[in-house]
Design a protein around this motif. Structure first.
Motif, mmCIF file in Angstrom:
data_model
loop_
_atom_site.group_PDB
_atom_site.id
_atom_site.type_symbol
_atom_site.label_atom_id
_atom_site.label_comp_id
_atom_site.label_asym_id
_atom_site.label_seq_id
_atom_site.Cartn_x
_atom_site.Cartn_y
_atom_site.Cartn_z
ATOM 1 N N LEU A 115 0.815 -1.206 0.000
ATOM 2 C CA LEU A 115 0.000 0.000 0.000
ATOM 3 C C LEU A 115 0.854 1.263 0.000
ATOM 4 O O LEU A 115 1.966 1.279 0.524
ATOM 5 C CB LEU A 115 -0.929 0.019 1.219
ATOM 6 N N SER A 116 0.307 2.322 -0.586
ATOM 7 C CA SER A 116 0.960 3.626 -0.540
ATOM 8 C C SER A 116 0.739 4.268 0.823
ATOM 9 O O SER A 116 -0.068 3.785 1.630
ATOM 10 C CB SER A 116 0.383 4.537 -1.633
ATOM 11 N N GLU A 117 1.420 5.392 1.078
ATOM 12 C CA GLU A 117 1.283 6.095 2.357
ATOM 13 C C GLU A 117 -0.172 6.499 2.607
ATOM 14 O O GLU A 117 -0.694 6.341 3.709
ATOM 15 C CB GLU A 117 2.177 7.343 2.357
ATOM 16 N N HIS A 118 -0.834 7.004 1.564
ATOM 17 C CA HIS A 118 -2.227 7.434 1.719
ATOM 18 C C HIS A 118 -3.132 6.242 2.021
ATOM 19 O O HIS A 118 -4.019 6.319 2.883
ATOM 20 C CB HIS A 118 -2.694 8.137 0.439
ATOM 21 N N GLU A 119 -2.896 5.128 1.329
ATOM 22 C CA GLU A 119 -3.716 3.936 1.539
ATOM 23 C C GLU A 119 -3.494 3.341 2.919
ATOM 24 O O GLU A 119 -4.423 2.833 3.546
ATOM 25 C CB GLU A 119 -3.415 2.916 0.447
ATOM 26 N N VAL A 120 -2.257 3.430 3.408
ATOM 27 C CA VAL A 120 -1.956 2.968 4.765
ATOM 28 C C VAL A 120 -2.749 3.789 5.776
ATOM 29 O O VAL A 120 -3.341 3.243 6.720
ATOM 30 C CB VAL A 120 -0.450 3.054 5.063
ATOM 31 N N ALA A 121 -2.768 5.103 5.574
ATOM 32 C CA ALA A 121 -3.500 5.980 6.500
ATOM 33 C C ALA A 121 -4.991 5.635 6.508
ATOM 34 O O ALA A 121 -5.630 5.627 7.568
ATOM 35 C CB ALA A 121 -3.298 7.439 6.089
ATOM 36 N N THR A 122 -5.536 5.315 5.334
ATOM 37 C CA THR A 122 -6.949 4.919 5.246
ATOM 38 C C THR A 122 -7.191 3.632 6.029
ATOM 39 O O THR A 122 -8.161 3.518 6.784
ATOM 40 C CB THR A 122 -7.358 4.721 3.774
ATOM 41 N N LEU A 123 -6.303 2.652 5.852
ATOM 42 C CA LEU A 123 -6.461 1.382 6.560
ATOM 43 C C LEU A 123 -6.345 1.567 8.070
ATOM 44 O O LEU A 123 -7.107 0.969 8.839
ATOM 45 C CB LEU A 123 -5.421 0.377 6.075
ATOM 46 N N MET A 124 -5.414 2.417 8.514
ATOM 47 C CA MET A 124 -5.279 2.679 9.945
ATOM 48 C C MET A 124 -6.582 3.227 10.518
ATOM 49 O O MET A 124 -7.020 2.846 11.611
ATOM 50 C CB MET A 124 -4.140 3.677 10.202
#
Length: 501
Positions: free
Chosen positions: A176-185
């Protein structure tokens, strides 16, 4: 282990032995209702074995599993799912050709009285579950058309429709990209607030410290301890993991950076990347950063001759040359490539360490069409010792090594081929913290010896800590090239997202 009032799952003395290997020895673990428990440990610590036992994928173990205080004996994944345990693996388990709704309810499709699938109900229930996860994807969309991040959320949606009370997430952000990681968190925190428990397995400590409530540590198949995340120190967790002090802080290098040894100019592959120009100096690590889809890996594959380009120029050690049309041509130019997927692209898993290391340099180790096996053995033994590859023998199959040691075998392969220009694509993806520290140390040693490294990485601390310069890519173009002293996390993300110019 003492039972806490809100304990959802408790493991007592879980032991599993394979022929000649004690994978787990009396492991203790408890997971509470509505918490995120991070499970950490080096590769080979027993995390995967424990997951397989919990999910019913592995039998022949001893010990006790308590689910809500009552014994739970799982022998099949369906039994784990029925109890309320779902798993999202690092390698997704979706059917790409089917729709989102078909994947969410696969094998559990709602049916009408006549036995036919109730498509309207299935699509409606899928839509409701996706809305709960804030995912704007039509239930009828084909899974193959979705991003990896959305596919991961479809896996979570499937778990929720099974009324999962415990979701096991195994390296969920590796692609995942940084933005996608933030969404998952954010989604994990929402699930926790709803009372869902998460067993979170990751090598990424910034995520662990952000999202978990407690951290449990395994080492060499044994339970070491558990601590509240708010009270935990990174150095303490690392020491528990490896049984020694580990320094993953990036060391300042003192080697002198020399002349330009490699450069590309206006490298273009239509629709993939455009007008890529940069140079690489002797003894330098050039970091390449960017979001998923920026064209970083595609550019690296083109330089190594795997993929074709439409135009561009290349210079190696001051001599103009054509862009390689095959890895064989790249190898002749002294270029080595450590791909992001070491298992599928970097190694032949069913072959030995010796065979993998010597594969690109067979011509150097033969005489009259006969391989000089003694010469090969001496060469490979030297690299095993030099790179500290942990193996009982160079005849060990590559598939039996840990991720970090597999990575070292790929590096040894290119060193043995006498390549001095090395492209490392995600060199520490999926390896434990101890192996990461060793890879960083090895990279520093290589550039000190005059090697030059292009390092592609999605981990911002790694890019900033290891690189002498950083090239940032955005949508297939170079957004900027900066010295180590010029970059900040904010500037890297600004250029990577196209917000800065």
């Amino acid at each position: 282990m003492k039972t806490v009032a809100n304990t959802l799952l408790q493991l007592n003395d879980i032991t599993k032995e394979f022929p000649g290997v004690l994978a787990l020895s009396k492991v203790q673990l408890d997971i509470r209702e509505g918490e995120v428990l991070a499970l950490v440990g080096e590769n080979g610590a027993g995390k995967s074995t424990l997951i397989k036992i919990l999910t019913g994928a592995l039998d022949g173990w001893s010990g006790e599993i308590l689910w809500k205080g009552k014994p739970l004996d799982v022998h099949h994944p369906w039994e784990a799912q029925q109890a309320g345990i779902s798993t999202i693996y690092q390698e997704l388990t979706l059917c790409p050709a089917l729709s989102v709704a078909e994947n969410v309810f696969l094998g559990r499709e709602p049916r009408r009285a006549n036995g036919l699938i109730d498509w309207a109900k299935m699509n409606r229930m899928t839509r409701e579950t996706l809305a709960r996860l804030k995912v704007d994807v039509p239930p009828t969309a084909q899974v193959a058309s979705l991003t990896v991040a959305n596919q991961q959320l479809i896996e979570i949606a499937r778990a929720l429709t099974m009324n999962a009370q415990l979701i096991i997430m195994d390296e969920p952000t590796s692609s995942l990209s940084e933005h996608e990681v933030a969404t998952l968190m954010g989604i994990i925190k929402d699930l926790r607030a709803e009372g869902v428990s998460i067993l979170y397995i990751s090598h990424k400590f910034e995520e662990i410290f952000e999202v978990s409530d407690r951290i449990s540590v395994l080492r060499d198949g044994e339970y070491i301890g558990t601590m509240d995340t708010k009270d935990a120190e990174l150095d303490e967790v690392l020491s528990m993991m490896v049984g020694r002090t580990v320094n993953i802080r990036f060391q300042k290098r003192t080697n002198e950076i020399g002349e330009v040894v490699f450069s590309v100019n206006n490298l273009t592959a239509a629709g993939v990347f455009e007008n890529i120009s940069f140079d690489l100096r002797q003894g330098e690590i050039l970091g390449i950063s960017g979001l998923v889809g920026a064209g970083r890996t595609e550019m690296a594959r083109a330089i190594f001759g795997i993929d074709r380009v439409d135009s561009g120029e290349m210079t190696v050690y001051g001599s103009p040359c054509r862009i390689p049309r095959s890895p064989k041509e790249a190898l002749k130019l002294g270029i080595g490539f450590l791909p992001e997927d070491r298992k599928d692209q970097g190694l032949v898993l069913m072959m030995s360490i010796q065979s993998n290391v010597t594969m690109p340099s067979l011509a150097k180790n033969k005489q009259n069409f006969t391989i000089k096996f003694k010469q090969e053995e001496k060469l490979v033994d030297g690299y095993v010792e030099k790179l500290s590859i942990k193996t009982p023998s160079i005849e060990q199959l590559a598939q039996n090594l840990s991720g970090g040691n597999q990575q070292k075998v790929v590096i040894a392969k290119w060193l043995a081929s006498q390549s001095k220009i090395l492209i490392f694509d995600e060199p520490t993806r999926g390896i434990d913290v101890g192996a990461k520290a060793e890879i960083y140390e090895l990279m520093n040693e290589l550039v000190a010896q005059g090697y030059s490294i292009i390092m592609i990485s999605s981990e911002l601390p790694e890019v900033m800590g290891m690189s002498d310069r950083v090239m940032i890519m955005h949508e297939g173009k170079v957004a900027g090239i900066f010295s180590k002293d010029e970059i900040t996390p904010e500037s890297v993300m600004g250029y990577a997202t196209g917000m800065s110019s």
